[in-house]
Structures are given as structure tokens and as C-alpha cells.
Write a protein that holds these residues in place. Structure first.
Motif: not given
Length: 378
Positions: A78-99
Motif C-alpha cells: 500500500v502507498i503510505q507517502f508521496v513526496s518531492q525533493d525540496e530542490e527538484d519537483d521533477r521527481v515523485w518519490f512514492v513509499t510503499l509498505t505492507p500495511t
């Protein structure tokens, strides 16, 4: 001028507060040094995710598409968090965990915000920088490790204050900065210890104080959820986590959140059921665009089913203090010049801690030798 008895008390406090925390403070200084330059080291080691140059740099795909791409890589999570780097909004970081529950078992997917392509699946739970971070934050011991290091930080503050009190009487017969180089090694190291201790006093107090505050982060967030969020979310109490199939468009939710605070940027999104949200909301944490507000976050709770704004509570003072202390602890405010200054002061503090330990050992050696001689002649 403190009395002789008062000086003896201050000296006792300084000695034992320093001795108890010295080894742990040395560890924190040594591990903190590479963490000051974590972005730069990431580029050097090739672990930093960088967006490739494109002609259509301003194009953006829907955030819903970003989630689809990331979820396809780990459909059992499941997706827990989505974030972007403070200095570069061209990349999304998606964090997935078991629960949705907090865990160290997570996977990260870096998605190009312009094309929706997966750039990498960086592992933030391994490698040199991960070991440095865990040793610095909690000694691989979770909350107990954080609280223990917080107590060591408190002892450091006691050592700094008592050292400052003792410095005046000690230096009354010497010029400021005087190091008696022609005396015995122990005297030279004592003078150097006192000099560097005074030079780094304010910095060490700030870094020690902010570090101590950072160790309370988990407890502060829990208290905030209990104290303020619980009242806001009372109508949703007892409801299960909103399943992904029943959630509204995340892109629409983000647009609704940004409309609440238009002169901000997105820092990260906490999904329903996670530690920073509720079972029924996507919580968008927005940061200011100015240097002084870039580290302060404004939460906006968006109903996960309707994409409507539920609330936008102001963070309490203790969480504001936490958010300010985190970047200040690592010198992450003034760019490279401040990082270099932080590193130099860190190195000076290592010398202060090491010399203090050396002075204590040297002071005990004559006493130990006298005791051995007494036993030998008895």
C-alpha cells in the motif's frame, strides 16, 4: 566569582555529565559529519535519483498516473507517502509498505513527474549513509534509542553550561585564546580543550538542543494526533481505512489542498491510515516558498472519498519547534557555506570531546600509580 564550594560542585557536574555522554557524543559527531553533506555524497556515490534533462521540462503527468505506475511495481503493498525533493519537483518519490502502519519495511519508487516513467527504485534502508543515519538517530534501537540519545543530549547541555561557568575562573590569569605550548602535554591539551570549548559553545548548545528536540519527534506527533487531530476527526471515529477503490482522484485532492494555501509548495502527502493522517483522509503537508518558511509545514486534511477540504489546522508550537530544529541541526538552511561551517565546528567539537577524555585519563594515571606504589610497599 563563585565560592570554592560552588566551583567544586560545578566541576563535579561538568566532569560526570561530560564523561557519561562523551563516547555517545563522539559517535554522533562522527556520524553527523557525512550526514551534513548527504545530498552531495549521494551525487558522488551515485545513490541520488536525478531527473534527466528534457525539452518539455514544464510538462506534468497526473498524480494519479504516478500512483498507478508506482503501485504496479509493488501491487502487494500500500502507498503510505508521496513526496518531492525540496530542490527538484521533477521527481515523485512514492513509499510503499505492507500495511499503513509505521514500519522499516518499505520500498521507494522514483517516478518522473513529466512522463510518468519509473526512474529508479532507490533503497534508503541500506548502504553507508543508511548506517550513519540510523546510528545518529536511534542506534538501531527505535524509540528507546532515540530517547536514550535525547538524554545524552541533555547531559551534553549540562556539560556545556557547567564548562562555561568554570571557564571564567580558570582563565582569569591567562589571556583569551592562550595555549601554553611550552608546558606539559596535559596542560597544552587543557588549554586547547578550553579554547575550542568556548569557540564552539553556542554552536554545540544549538546542535545539542535541536538534537535533543529531534529525539522527541515520535512522541510529539503522537501527542498532536491525540490532542488536536482527535477533535477534528471525531466524526470519522471508528471508521475503517478508506480502501483505494473508494478514493477520489489524488490530483483533484492536491489541487484542493493547494487552493487553501496558494503560495506554498507540496512537501509530502500522507495517505489514509498512516502515522501522519487519519483513516479517512489524505493529508497534504505544504511548505512555504521563502527561506524562513521553507521548513515549516501546513497540514491540509482532504477527505479521501470526496476530495473536499476537511480542515487545515495550524501546527502547535512544539511541532513548529521540531520542524525548525531538524534542518538547523544539520546546517540545512544556508546552502554550502553553512554546511562547511557546520562541518568545521563538528570537527572542533570532536577535538573538544576527545581532549576531555584524554585529560580525564591522564589525571587518573598519577592517582593509579600512587595507589599501586602504596600497595607494593605495604
Amino acid at each position: 566569582m563563585p565560592s570554592a564550594r560552588a566551583l567544586k560542585t560545578w566541576s563535579w557536574l561538568h566532569k560526570w555529565s561530560s564523561l557519561i555522554c562523551t563516547l555517545f557524543m563522539l559517535l554522533l559527531c562522527l556520524t553527523g559529519l557525512p550526514l551534513i553533506f548527504h545530498h552531495e555524497l549521494g551525487h558522488l556515490l551515485g545513490t541520488e535519483v536525478e531527473a534527466p534533462d528534457r525539452t518539455d521540462d514544464r510538462a506534468r503527468v497526473s498524480l494519479d498516473r504516478v500512483l498507478e505506475v508506482a503501485q504496479a511495481r509493488h501491487p502487494d503493498r500500500v502507498i503510505q507517502f508521496v513526496s518531492q525533493d525540496e530542490e527538484d519537483d521533477r521527481v515523485w518519490f512514492v513509499t510503499l509498505t505492507p500495511t499503513p502502519a509505521p514500519t522499516d519495511d518499505f520500498r521507494s519508487v522514483a517516478v518522473d513527474a513529466r512522463t510518468g516513467e519509473v526512474l529508479a527504485e532507490p533503497r534508503f534502508d541500506e548502504g553507508f549513509m543508511y548506517v550513519m543515519l540510523k546510528l545518529h538517530v536511534d542506534l538501531f534501537a527505535g524509540l528507546a534509542g532515540k530517547l536514550f540519545l535525547g538524554f545524552m543530549g541533555l547531559l551534553l547541555l549540562v556539560a556545556i553550561v557547567t564548562g562555561a561557568v568554570l571557564y571564567g575562573p580558570f582563565m582569569k590569569k591567562l589571556e583569551f585564546g592562550d595555549v601554553r605550548r611550552h608546558r606539559a602535554p596535559r596542560v597544552k591539551w587543557l588549554d586547547l580543550h578550553n579554547l575550542l570549548g568556548v569557540v564552539t559553545l553556542v554552536w554545540a548548545f544549538v546542535v545539542g538542543g535541536t538534537g535533543m528536540i529531534n529525539t522527541w519527534a515520535d512522541l510529539m506527533i503522537k501527542y498532536w494526533q491525540y490532542d488536536q487531530l482527535s477533535a477534528l476527526l471525531a466524526p470519522y471515529q471508528g471508521q475503517p481505512v478508506t480502501p483505494p477503490a473508494q478514493r477520489a482522484s489524488l490530483q483533484s485532492s492536491m489541487e484542493a489542498a493547494m487552493a487553501v494555501a496558494p503560495h506554498t509548495r507540496l512537501s509530502f502527502i500522507a495517505f489514509p491510515g498512516t502515522a501522519f493522517s487519519s483513516p479517512h483522509h489524505n493529508t497534504f503537508f505544504l511548505a512555504g516558498n521563502e527561506p524562513l518558511t521553507s521548513k515549516l509545514l501546513q497540514p491540509v486534511l482532504i477527505d479521501a472519498q470526496t476530495a473536499e477540504v476537511t480542515a487545515s489546522p495550524k501546527l502547535p508550537w512544539y511541532l513548529t519547534a521540531l520542524l525548525v530544529s531538524q534542518p538547523l541541526h544539520f546546517g540545512d538552511y544556508g546552502g554550502m557555506p553553512m554546511k562547511i561551517l557546520w562541518a568545521l565546528l563538528d570537527l572542533a567539537t570532536i577535538i573538544v570531546l576527545g581532549s576531555g577524555l584524554y585529560l580525564w585519563v591522564k589525571r587518573r594515571q598519577p592517582a593509579a600509580a600512587t595507589a599501586r606504589n602504596t600497595r607494593a610497599t605495604a
